[in-house]
Design a protein around this motif. Structure first.
Motif, PDB file in Angstrom:
ATOM      1  N   GLY A  44      30.495  -7.824 -26.207  1.00 38.13           N
ATOM      2  CA  GLY A  44      30.401  -8.497 -27.505  1.00 38.13           C
ATOM      3  C   GLY A  44      31.352  -9.670 -27.716  1.00 38.13           C
ATOM      4  N   LYS A  45      32.019 -10.111 -26.648  1.00 35.31           N
ATOM      5  CA  LYS A  45      33.010 -11.186 -26.784  1.00 35.31           C
ATOM      6  C   LYS A  45      32.393 -12.488 -27.309  1.00 35.31           C
ATOM      7  N   SER A  46      31.313 -12.914 -26.673  1.00 32.14           N
ATOM      8  CA  SER A  46      30.691 -14.182 -27.098  1.00 32.14           C
ATOM      9  C   SER A  46      30.100 -14.048 -28.484  1.00 32.14           C
ATOM     10  N   THR A  47      29.531 -12.897 -28.769  1.00 29.56           N
ATOM     11  CA  THR A  47      28.966 -12.658 -30.100  1.00 29.56           C
ATOM     12  C   THR A  47      30.058 -12.802 -31.162  1.00 29.56           C
ATOM     13  N   LEU A  48      31.217 -12.213 -30.898  1.00 28.65           N
ATOM     14  CA  LEU A  48      32.329 -12.305 -31.850  1.00 28.65           C
ATOM     15  C   LEU A  48      32.767 -13.763 -32.021  1.00 28.65           C
ATOM     16  N   LEU A  49      32.913 -14.464 -30.902  1.00 27.85           N
ATOM     17  CA  LEU A  49      33.351 -15.858 -30.961  1.00 27.85           C
ATOM     18  C   LEU A  49      32.350 -16.720 -31.740  1.00 27.85           C
ATOM     19  N   GLY A  53      33.110 -18.689 -35.138  1.00 27.98           N
ATOM     20  CA  GLY A  53      32.919 -20.140 -35.146  1.00 27.98           C
ATOM     21  C   GLY A  53      31.769 -20.597 -36.013  1.00 27.98           C
ATOM     22  N   LEU A  54      31.213 -19.698 -36.810  1.00 29.31           N
ATOM     23  CA  LEU A  54      30.146 -20.021 -37.762  1.00 29.31           C
ATOM     24  C   LEU A  54      28.880 -20.522 -37.088  1.00 29.31           C
ATOM     25  N   LYS A  83      31.758 -28.419 -39.158  1.00 29.10           N
ATOM     26  CA  LYS A  83      31.963 -29.809 -38.752  1.00 29.10           C
ATOM     27  C   LYS A  83      33.397 -30.260 -38.956  1.00 29.10           C
ATOM     28  N   GLY A  84      34.021 -30.689 -37.900  1.00 30.56           N
ATOM     29  CA  GLY A  84      35.365 -31.236 -38.008  1.00 30.56           C
ATOM     30  C   GLY A  84      36.452 -30.192 -38.105  1.00 30.56           C
ATOM     31  N   ASN A  85      36.083 -28.936 -38.417  1.00 26.70           N
ATOM     32  CA  ASN A  85      37.108 -27.902 -38.599  1.00 26.70           C
ATOM     33  C   ASN A  85      37.249 -26.963 -37.418  1.00 26.70           C
ATOM     34  N   ILE A  86      36.167 -26.822 -36.653  1.00 28.01           N
ATOM     35  CA  ILE A  86      36.165 -25.863 -35.550  1.00 28.01           C
ATOM     36  C   ILE A  86      35.655 -26.568 -34.294  1.00 28.01           C
ATOM     37  N   GLY A  87      36.412 -26.436 -33.214  1.00 28.87           N
ATOM     38  CA  GLY A  87      35.990 -27.022 -31.943  1.00 28.87           C
ATOM     39  C   GLY A  87      35.641 -25.925 -30.956  1.00 28.87           C
ATOM     40  N   PHE A  88      34.577 -26.135 -30.183  1.00 31.21           N
ATOM     41  CA  PHE A  88      34.144 -25.145 -29.189  1.00 31.21           C
ATOM     42  C   PHE A  88      34.313 -25.674 -27.776  1.00 31.21           C
ATOM     43  N   THR A 159      38.026 -34.367 -33.444  1.00 30.39           N
ATOM     44  CA  THR A 159      38.095 -34.323 -34.910  1.00 30.39           C
ATOM     45  C   THR A 159      39.379 -33.641 -35.395  1.00 30.39           C
ATOM     46  N   LYS A 160      40.264 -33.318 -34.481  1.00 27.60           N
ATOM     47  CA  LYS A 160      41.498 -32.592 -34.799  1.00 27.60           C
ATOM     48  C   LYS A 160      41.222 -31.302 -35.593  1.00 27.60           C
ATOM     49  N   PRO A 161      40.418 -30.411 -35.026  1.00 30.88           N
ATOM     50  CA  PRO A 161      40.098 -29.162 -35.730  1.00 30.88           C
ATOM     51  C   PRO A 161      41.321 -28.254 -35.810  1.00 30.88           C
ATOM     52  N   LYS A 162      41.337 -27.402 -36.830  1.00 28.19           N
ATOM     53  CA  LYS A 162      42.439 -26.444 -36.961  1.00 28.19           C
ATOM     54  C   LYS A 162      42.249 -25.275 -36.005  1.00 28.19           C
ATOM     55  N   LEU A 163      40.980 -25.033 -35.634  1.00 25.82           N
ATOM     56  CA  LEU A 163      40.640 -23.871 -34.817  1.00 25.82           C
ATOM     57  C   LEU A 163      39.827 -24.288 -33.599  1.00 25.82           C
ATOM     58  N   ILE A 164      40.250 -23.810 -32.438  1.00 28.66           N
ATOM     59  CA  ILE A 164      39.457 -24.012 -31.228  1.00 28.66           C
ATOM     60  C   ILE A 164      39.036 -22.649 -30.693  1.00 28.66           C
ATOM     61  N   LEU A 165      37.742 -22.526 -30.416  1.00 30.51           N
ATOM     62  CA  LEU A 165      37.206 -21.305 -29.835  1.00 30.51           C
ATOM     63  C   LEU A 165      36.775 -21.639 -28.413  1.00 30.51           C
ATOM     64  N   ALA A 166      37.294 -20.901 -27.460  1.00 32.48           N
ATOM     65  CA  ALA A 166      37.013 -21.210 -26.061  1.00 32.48           C
ATOM     66  C   ALA A 166      36.420 -19.965 -25.407  1.00 32.48           C
ATOM     67  N   ASP A 167      35.187 -20.103 -24.893  1.00 28.83           N
ATOM     68  CA  ASP A 167      34.504 -18.960 -24.277  1.00 28.83           C
ATOM     69  C   ASP A 167      34.540 -19.120 -22.757  1.00 28.83           C
ATOM     70  N   GLU A 168      35.446 -18.406 -22.114  1.00 30.65           N
ATOM     71  CA  GLU A 168      35.669 -18.485 -20.668  1.00 30.65           C
ATOM     72  C   GLU A 168      35.797 -19.937 -20.185  1.00 30.65           C
ATOM     73  N   PRO A 169      36.750 -20.679 -20.760  1.00 30.19           N
ATOM     74  CA  PRO A 169      36.837 -22.114 -20.474  1.00 30.19           C
ATOM     75  C   PRO A 169      37.180 -22.433 -19.022  1.00 30.19           C
ATOM     76  N   THR A 170      37.741 -21.476 -18.302  1.00 26.92           N
ATOM     77  CA  THR A 170      38.093 -21.747 -16.901  1.00 26.92           C
ATOM     78  C   THR A 170      37.141 -21.030 -15.941  1.00 26.92           C
ATOM     79  N   GLY A 171      36.096 -20.406 -16.499  1.00 25.90           N
ATOM     80  CA  GLY A 171      35.200 -19.567 -15.702  1.00 25.90           C
ATOM     81  C   GLY A 171      34.506 -20.283 -14.557  1.00 25.90           C
ATOM     82  N   ASN A 172      34.239 -21.588 -14.725  1.00 20.42           N
ATOM     83  CA  ASN A 172      33.538 -22.337 -13.671  1.00 20.42           C
ATOM     84  C   ASN A 172      34.463 -23.281 -12.913  1.00 20.42           C
TER      85      ASN A 172
END
Ligand code: ADP
Ligand code: MG
Length: 229
Positions: A44-49, A53-54, A83-88, A159-172
């Protein structure tokens, strides 16, 4: 409090099959924290993220973002808030093949209707910072994996978001490029950006203040690495 969930539930229904992806997740994230989420595939990790992240709504429980209960927002309302608040940042980079590096990074600013001179400044600033400005006219398939992920991070932070959500960013990525991406995320966190990262790498997870273990749709343990929070 940036994020607070109470008994968050997500059930996917397709035909007769029902999957409980999240089963009463209670999760709190403070402003400026860096949290790693670990757990086996399918827990459920990606589902939670995606919910945090809306990108999606939960089917049960409560989700507060800065004190506002957002779990039943319409897709339009979620998009506007995002928009502008959350980066993925995703494992698969998710760049648009038909757009060059500059255009990919400019995209979130176009959605925010920022003037062209302001856009140019913001895009070039972030490309310089990510050391990829010399590649701005190249297309994603002309770049290495590490470079593509740097472009994806540029797009997430332009956009200088306050929150960044990263889903296995180093996986590849190979270990050198993965380390570089982790350094960038740590740097952004040191500047105040809240980061929630899903990872399979114990070494990457250790870079966070806290490691949360997810299993079968709920949190089983939290391991505090850093007493700052
Ligand atoms: P993880 O990221 O931890 O590998 P996911 O959050 O992607 O796991 O998935 C959790 C569970 O929910 C899995 O059983 C998965 O098959 C299911 N799931 C995820 N997305 C969907 C969807 N859109 N429709 C149906 N089932 C889904
Ligand atoms: Mg996943």
């Amino acid at each position: 409090m940036m994020i607070k969930t109470i008994d968050l539930v997500k059930v996917f229904r397709t035909d007769e099959i029902e999957t409980v992806a999240l089963n009463k997740v209670n999760f709190v994230v403070k402003d400026g924290e860096f949290v790693s989420i670990m757990g086996p595939s399918g827990c459920g990790k990606s589902t939670l993220l995606n919910i945090l992240g809306l990108l999606d709504n939960p089917t049960g429980g409560e989700f507060y973002l800065y004190g506002n209960e957002v779990s039943k927002y319409s897709e339009k309302k979620r998009t506007n808030l995002r928009k502008g608040n959350i980066g993925f940042v995703f494992q698969s980079f998710n760049l648009i093949d038909e757009l060059n590096v500059y255009e990919n990074v400019e995209l979130p600013l176009l959605y925010l209707k920022i003037s062209s001179s302001e856009r140019k400044k913001k895009v070039m600033d972030v490309l310089d910072r990510m050391q990829i400005a010399h590649r701005r006219k190249h297309f994603p398939q002309q770049l290495s994996g590490g470079q593509q992920q740097r472009v994806a991070i540029s797009r997430a932070v332009v956009t200088k978001p306050k929150l960044i959500l990263a889903d296995e960013p180093t996986g590849n990525l190979d270990s050198a490029n993965g380390e570089e991406v982790m350094n960038l995320l740590t740097e952004l966190n040191n500047e105040g950006t809240t980061i929630i990262m899903v990872t399979h790498s114990a070494i990457d997870a250790e870079k966070a203040h806290r490691i949360v273990q997810l299993f079968d749709g709920h949190i089983i343990t939290e391991n505090i690495k850093n007493q700052k929070f």
